[in-house]
Design a protein around this motif. Structure first.
Motif, PDB file in Angstrom:
ATOM      1  N   GLU A  29      -5.012   0.332  32.770  1.00  0.00           N
ATOM      2  CA  GLU A  29      -6.435   0.648  32.894  1.00  0.00           C
ATOM      3  C   GLU A  29      -6.789   1.939  32.167  1.00  0.00           C
ATOM      4  O   GLU A  29      -7.887   2.061  31.607  1.00  0.00           O
ATOM      5  N   HIS A  30      -5.884   2.907  32.150  1.00  0.00           N
ATOM      6  CA  HIS A  30      -6.116   4.128  31.370  1.00  0.00           C
ATOM      7  C   HIS A  30      -6.285   3.791  29.888  1.00  0.00           C
ATOM      8  O   HIS A  30      -7.220   4.247  29.228  1.00  0.00           O
ATOM      9  N   ALA A  31      -5.376   2.993  29.366  1.00  0.00           N
ATOM     10  CA  ALA A  31      -5.433   2.641  27.944  1.00  0.00           C
ATOM     11  C   ALA A  31      -6.725   1.893  27.626  1.00  0.00           C
ATOM     12  O   ALA A  31      -7.397   2.173  26.621  1.00  0.00           O
ATOM     13  N   GLU A  32      -7.081   0.932  28.474  1.00  0.00           N
ATOM     14  CA  GLU A  32      -8.307   0.168  28.251  1.00  0.00           C
ATOM     15  C   GLU A  32      -9.537   1.068  28.316  1.00  0.00           C
ATOM     16  O   GLU A  32     -10.485   0.908  27.527  1.00  0.00           O
ATOM     17  N   ALA A  33      -9.533   2.015  29.237  1.00  0.00           N
ATOM     18  CA  ALA A  33     -10.668   2.928  29.371  1.00  0.00           C
ATOM     19  C   ALA A  33     -10.796   3.845  28.156  1.00  0.00           C
ATOM     20  O   ALA A  33     -11.909   4.120  27.684  1.00  0.00           O
ATOM     21  N   ILE A  34      -9.679   4.324  27.633  1.00  0.00           N
ATOM     22  CA  ILE A  34      -9.724   5.190  26.455  1.00  0.00           C
ATOM     23  C   ILE A  34     -10.276   4.422  25.254  1.00  0.00           C
ATOM     24  O   ILE A  34     -11.131   4.925  24.520  1.00  0.00           O
ATOM     25  N   ALA A  35      -9.806   3.199  25.078  1.00  0.00           N
ATOM     26  CA  ALA A  35     -10.311   2.378  23.974  1.00  0.00           C
ATOM     27  C   ALA A  35     -11.804   2.106  24.135  1.00  0.00           C
ATOM     28  O   ALA A  35     -12.578   2.217  23.177  1.00  0.00           O
ATOM     29  N   ALA A  36     -12.230   1.777  25.359  1.00  0.00           N
ATOM     30  CA  ALA A  36     -13.649   1.493  25.598  1.00  0.00           C
ATOM     31  C   ALA A  36     -14.500   2.743  25.398  1.00  0.00           C
ATOM     32  O   ALA A  36     -15.594   2.682  24.817  1.00  0.00           O
ATOM     33  N   GLY A  37     -14.008   3.888  25.858  1.00  0.00           N
ATOM     34  CA  GLY A  37     -14.748   5.134  25.680  1.00  0.00           C
ATOM     35  C   GLY A  37     -14.876   5.522  24.223  1.00  0.00           C
ATOM     36  O   GLY A  37     -15.921   6.014  23.784  1.00  0.00           O
ATOM     37  N   ALA A  38     -13.810   5.295  23.455  1.00  0.00           N
ATOM     38  CA  ALA A  38     -13.844   5.605  22.024  1.00  0.00           C
ATOM     39  C   ALA A  38     -14.830   4.698  21.300  1.00  0.00           C
ATOM     40  O   ALA A  38     -15.584   5.145  20.422  1.00  0.00           O
ATOM     41  N   ALA A  40     -17.466   3.272  22.659  1.00  0.00           N
ATOM     42  CA  ALA A  40     -18.810   3.665  23.078  1.00  0.00           C
ATOM     43  C   ALA A  40     -19.277   4.917  22.350  1.00  0.00           C
ATOM     44  O   ALA A  40     -20.460   5.047  21.996  1.00  0.00           O
ATOM     45  N   ALA A  41     -18.344   5.850  22.122  1.00  0.00           N
ATOM     46  CA  ALA A  41     -18.686   7.104  21.452  1.00  0.00           C
ATOM     47  C   ALA A  41     -18.699   6.964  19.933  1.00  0.00           C
ATOM     48  O   ALA A  41     -19.191   7.862  19.238  1.00  0.00           O
ATOM     49  N   GLY A  42     -18.149   5.876  19.407  1.00  0.00           N
ATOM     50  CA  GLY A  42     -18.033   5.717  17.963  1.00  0.00           C
ATOM     51  C   GLY A  42     -17.150   6.786  17.350  1.00  0.00           C
ATOM     52  O   GLY A  42     -17.437   7.297  16.263  1.00  0.00           O
ATOM     53  N   ALA A  43     -16.051   7.099  18.045  1.00  0.00           N
ATOM     54  CA  ALA A  43     -15.198   8.206  17.616  1.00  0.00           C
ATOM     55  C   ALA A  43     -13.725   7.815  17.701  1.00  0.00           C
ATOM     56  O   ALA A  43     -13.344   6.953  18.501  1.00  0.00           O
ATOM     57  N   PRO A  44     -12.877   8.450  16.903  1.00  0.00           N
ATOM     58  CA  PRO A  44     -11.436   8.209  17.005  1.00  0.00           C
ATOM     59  C   PRO A  44     -10.858   8.908  18.223  1.00  0.00           C
ATOM     60  O   PRO A  44     -11.470   9.832  18.782  1.00  0.00           O
ATOM     61  N   ALA A  66       4.192  -0.839  24.559  1.00  0.00           N
ATOM     62  CA  ALA A  66       3.713  -2.089  23.981  1.00  0.00           C
ATOM     63  C   ALA A  66       2.320  -2.430  24.474  1.00  0.00           C
ATOM     64  O   ALA A  66       1.458  -2.866  23.702  1.00  0.00           O
ATOM     65  N   ALA A  67       2.085  -2.231  25.777  1.00  0.00           N
ATOM     66  CA  ALA A  67       0.765  -2.520  26.336  1.00  0.00           C
ATOM     67  C   ALA A  67      -0.295  -1.594  25.745  1.00  0.00           C
ATOM     68  O   ALA A  67      -1.394  -2.041  25.371  1.00  0.00           O
ATOM     69  N   THR A  68       0.020  -0.320  25.635  1.00  0.00           N
ATOM     70  CA  THR A  68      -0.928   0.648  25.093  1.00  0.00           C
ATOM     71  C   THR A  68      -1.216   0.368  23.629  1.00  0.00           C
ATOM     72  O   THR A  68      -2.364   0.418  23.183  1.00  0.00           O
ATOM     73  N   ALA A  69      -0.173   0.075  22.872  1.00  0.00           N
ATOM     74  CA  ALA A  69      -0.360  -0.238  21.453  1.00  0.00           C
ATOM     75  C   ALA A  69      -1.193  -1.502  21.272  1.00  0.00           C
ATOM     76  O   ALA A  69      -2.031  -1.577  20.364  1.00  0.00           O
ATOM     77  N   ALA A  70      -0.978  -2.497  22.140  1.00  0.00           N
ATOM     78  CA  ALA A  70      -1.751  -3.736  22.042  1.00  0.00           C
ATOM     79  C   ALA A  70      -3.233  -3.483  22.305  1.00  0.00           C
ATOM     80  O   ALA A  70      -4.105  -4.014  21.607  1.00  0.00           O
ATOM     81  N   VAL A  71      -3.526  -2.658  23.313  1.00  0.00           N
ATOM     82  CA  VAL A  71      -4.919  -2.298  23.597  1.00  0.00           C
ATOM     83  C   VAL A  71      -5.521  -1.572  22.403  1.00  0.00           C
ATOM     84  O   VAL A  71      -6.656  -1.850  21.992  1.00  0.00           O
ATOM     85  N   ALA A  72      -4.784  -0.641  21.828  1.00  0.00           N
ATOM     86  CA  ALA A  72      -5.295   0.141  20.698  1.00  0.00           C
ATOM     87  C   ALA A  72      -5.563  -0.751  19.491  1.00  0.00           C
ATOM     88  O   ALA A  72      -6.586  -0.602  18.805  1.00  0.00           O
ATOM     89  N   ARG A  73      -4.663  -1.680  19.231  1.00  0.00           N
ATOM     90  CA  ARG A  73      -4.834  -2.560  18.064  1.00  0.00           C
ATOM     91  C   ARG A  73      -6.009  -3.515  18.236  1.00  0.00           C
ATOM     92  O   ARG A  73      -6.628  -3.933  17.260  1.00  0.00           O
ATOM     93  N   ALA A  74      -6.340  -3.846  19.474  1.00  0.00           N
ATOM     94  CA  ALA A  74      -7.457  -4.758  19.737  1.00  0.00           C
ATOM     95  C   ALA A  74      -8.806  -4.042  19.715  1.00  0.00           C
ATOM     96  O   ALA A  74      -9.852  -4.693  19.721  1.00  0.00           O
ATOM     97  N   SER A  75      -8.788  -2.728  19.662  1.00  0.00           N
ATOM     98  CA  SER A  75     -10.023  -1.946  19.705  1.00  0.00           C
ATOM     99  C   SER A  75     -10.669  -1.851  18.331  1.00  0.00           C
ATOM    100  O   SER A  75      -9.996  -1.925  17.298  1.00  0.00           O
ATOM    101  N   GLY A  76     -11.977  -1.647  18.331  1.00  0.00           N
ATOM    102  CA  GLY A  76     -12.690  -1.413  17.083  1.00  0.00           C
ATOM    103  C   GLY A  76     -12.731   0.048  16.695  1.00  0.00           C
ATOM    104  O   GLY A  76     -13.269   0.403  15.638  1.00  0.00           O
ATOM    105  N   ALA A  77     -12.167   0.919  17.526  1.00  0.00           N
ATOM    106  CA  ALA A  77     -12.139   2.357  17.237  1.00  0.00           C
ATOM    107  C   ALA A  77     -10.818   2.743  16.583  1.00  0.00           C
ATOM    108  O   ALA A  77      -9.790   2.116  16.849  1.00  0.00           O
TER     109      ALA A  77
END
Length: 282
Positions: A29-38, A40-44, A66-77
């Motif tokens: 959930e931390h990883a997903e929240a960081i990706a979602a926040g990034a 939303a902010a349009g920021a790296p 692996a889970a964190t990297a997968a979340v990051a790779r699926a993000s648009g940020a």
């Protein structure tokens, strides 16, 4: 999108005279929240997993990485993966091949000479693999298991002349410095030494890192970036948002047993915290 490197994000921040925020991951959930926040902010942003987080997951890096990297790779940020506060050389070596582009190797509890030797070895290892190495000089207290440390006590803060010698001797890519913040602060009351930040910026040729940023007020963070800080580490603020949301939900709904019911608002609260810090540093 593909993972970007920490070096790329930090270099861009230096060129643009801004900061880049790095957030600690403990759960999915931390990883997903960081990706979602990034997004939303349009920021790296940088997602970082600490040695303590790895211990929480049974001492094995691969699953949470692996889970964190997968979340990051699926993000648009644009997101990078960083291994944080690593004391174990074995754990540092495990970062290779797991998606990490950087490691904070923490030899700060050793004597100065031992710190230099251990960190120089870590840098040589990193250079061979294209992994950027951050280190710490000075005493940024507050880590779990450490005795309380006054961030304003004599001898705690990083000395610019020593920092210059240290970066030259080790070849580190970034330096975490003690300038008045502390880890694990739940109130944003830290007062930073901005004159010291400027002196450190002028003394060393590598980007400066602020640990313990959760306890630093907005105005202090902005001033710190203006004085020369680049990488801004945030961990406890996410946990405060997470726990507050869970507590609020369970207080209102004490019969709930489905964790999804309270983890969803916790993740949303963390994402809002991430977006707030990203708006602050950019």
């Amino acid at each position: 999108m593909p993972l970007v490197s920490t070096a790329e994000l930090v270099s861009a921040a230096v060129a643009d005279h801004r900061g880049v925020a790095a957030f600690n991951v403990i759960t999915l959930e931390h990883a997903e929240a960081i990706a979602a926040g990034a997004e939303a902010a349009g920021a790296p942003a940088i997602l970082q997993i600490s040695e303590n987080a790895v211990k929480f997951h049974g001492g094995t890096l691969s699953a949470i990485a692996a889970a964190t990297a997968a979340v990051a790779r699926a993000s648009g940020a644009p997101l990078a993966l960083h291994l944080d506060h690593v004391v174990s050389a074995e754990l540092m070596r495990a970062a290779d091949g797991e998606g990490f582009s950087s490691v904070m190797f923490d030899a700060s509890k050793l004597s100065y000479d031992e710190n230099v030797a251990a960190t120089a070895d870590a840098v040589r290892w990193g250079r061979e693999r294209g992994i950027w190495i951050e280190a710490e000089l000075g005493k940024v207290g507050g880590k779990e298991g450490e005795a309380p440390l006054d961030a304003h006590a004599p001898g705690v803060r990083t000395d610019p002349a020593e920092a210059a010698a240290y970066t030259a001797a080790t070849g580190v890519d970034a330096l975490a410095v003690a300038v008045g913040s502390s880890h694990a602060m739940t109130e944003r009351t830290a007062a930073l030494d901005h004159a010291l930040i400027t002196r450190l910026r002028d003394a060393v040729p590598v980007p400066l890192v602020l640990h313990g940023s959760s306890g630093v007020p907005d105005t202090e963070i902005r001033a710190a970036i203006g004085a020369g800080m680049v990488k801004i580490n945030v961990g406890t603020a996410l946990n405060t948002a997470f726990t507050g949301a869970v507590r609020e939900f369970l207080t209102a709904n004490p019969s709930t047993v489905d964790p999804r019911k309270y983890l969803a608002p916790a993740r949303t609260a963390m994402a809002a915290t991430v977006a707030g810090f990203l708006g602050l540093v950019n």
